[in-house]
Design a protein around this motif. Structure first.
Motif, PDB file in Angstrom:
ATOM      1  N   VAL A 103       0.876  -1.151   0.000  1.00 15.59           N
ATOM      2  CA  VAL A 103       0.000   0.000   0.000  1.00 15.59           C
ATOM      3  C   VAL A 103       0.918   1.206   0.000  1.00 15.59           C
ATOM      4  O   VAL A 103       1.537   1.508   1.021  1.00 15.59           O
ATOM      5  N   ASN A 104       0.984   1.844  -1.119  1.00 11.87           N
ATOM      6  CA  ASN A 104       1.924   2.954  -1.298  1.00 11.87           C
ATOM      7  C   ASN A 104       3.308   2.509  -0.814  1.00 11.87           C
ATOM      8  O   ASN A 104       3.768   1.432  -1.170  1.00 11.87           O
ATOM      9  N   PRO A 105       3.965   3.229   0.099  1.00  7.46           N
ATOM     10  CA  PRO A 105       5.302   2.789   0.504  1.00  7.46           C
ATOM     11  C   PRO A 105       5.289   1.784   1.648  1.00  7.46           C
ATOM     12  O   PRO A 105       6.324   1.321   2.080  1.00  7.46           O
ATOM     13  N   VAL A 106       4.087   1.379   2.222  1.00  4.85           N
ATOM     14  CA  VAL A 106       4.029   0.502   3.384  1.00  4.85           C
ATOM     15  C   VAL A 106       3.774  -0.921   2.904  1.00  4.85           C
ATOM     16  O   VAL A 106       2.882  -1.170   2.105  1.00  4.85           O
ATOM     17  N   THR A 107       4.538  -1.890   3.415  1.00  7.28           N
ATOM     18  CA  THR A 107       4.328  -3.299   3.064  1.00  7.28           C
ATOM     19  C   THR A 107       3.999  -4.075   4.321  1.00  7.28           C
ATOM     20  O   THR A 107       4.400  -3.707   5.430  1.00  7.28           O
ATOM     21  N   VAL A 108       3.231  -5.179   4.162  1.00  7.93           N
ATOM     22  CA  VAL A 108       2.875  -6.031   5.295  1.00  7.93           C
ATOM     23  C   VAL A 108       3.449  -7.424   5.091  1.00  7.93           C
ATOM     24  O   VAL A 108       2.935  -8.393   5.624  1.00  7.93           O
ATOM     25  N   ASP A 109       4.508  -7.553   4.348  1.00  7.56           N
ATOM     26  CA  ASP A 109       5.151  -8.840   4.077  1.00  7.56           C
ATOM     27  C   ASP A 109       5.902  -9.303   5.322  1.00  7.56           C
ATOM     28  O   ASP A 109       6.619  -8.526   5.950  1.00  7.56           O
ATOM     29  N   GLY A 110       5.713 -10.570   5.723  1.00 10.23           N
ATOM     30  CA  GLY A 110       6.471 -11.141   6.826  1.00 10.23           C
ATOM     31  C   GLY A 110       5.827 -11.012   8.187  1.00 10.23           C
ATOM     32  O   GLY A 110       6.455 -11.285   9.199  1.00 10.23           O
ATOM     33  N   ILE A 111       4.544 -10.639   8.295  1.00 14.61           N
ATOM     34  CA  ILE A 111       3.866 -10.572   9.593  1.00 14.61           C
ATOM     35  C   ILE A 111       3.511 -12.000   9.992  1.00 14.61           C
ATOM     36  O   ILE A 111       2.938 -12.751   9.204  1.00 14.61           O
TER      37      ILE A 111
END
Length: 137
Positions: A19-27
């Motif tokens: 999402v734009n510059p924020v990533t949620v990969d690896g939670i």
């Protein structure tokens, strides 16, 4: 008296969601709690309760009832006009067969108002009303 608590876990791979510059990969998607020492002992206590005997005195004084006068009267009925539905059937039948029938239906009225005698309802000697014009006879 302490406890050693260890928290670890993982969610696995969710995938790269951006999402734009924020990533949620690896939670992580799994969590676990490990308590490595025995839980502390919990104790509850209640202080002893004592009930002292109670001395009570109940005094009843005599009750006096004075007479009450109650007068109930219907002095005047309100002036009303009531409508009563009416349906009357009078007939003649022979061996269960209807030969003649007269049916009267309509509405009756019940009028409650102050009584004023009509000209033909007066009793006693004849009095002439003051409001009558002498020309009318």
């Amino acid at each position: 008296m302490g406890s050693d608590v260890h928290l670890d876990g993982h969610l696995g791979s969710i995938g790269p969601v951006t999402v734009n510059p924020v990533t949620v990969d690896g939670i992580p998607n799994e969590f676990g709690i490990t308590v490595r020492s025995p839980l502390p002992k919990i104790q509850l206590g209640v202080d002893p309760v004592t009930l002292n005997p109670l001395d009570a005195t109940l005094t009843l004084n005599p009750v006096t009832l004075n007479p009450v006068n109650l007068n109930l009267a219907v002095t005047e009925l309100p002036e009303t006009r009531s409508h009563l539905p009416a349906d009357f059937t009078v007939g003649l039948s022979l061996l269960g067969m209807e030969l003649l029938t007269v049916r009267l239906c309509g509405e009756a009225q019940m009028i409650s108002e102050a009584y004023k005698a009509g000209p033909c309802e007066r009793c006693g000697y004849l009095e002439r009303d003051d409001d009558l014009d002498p020309k009318d006879g």
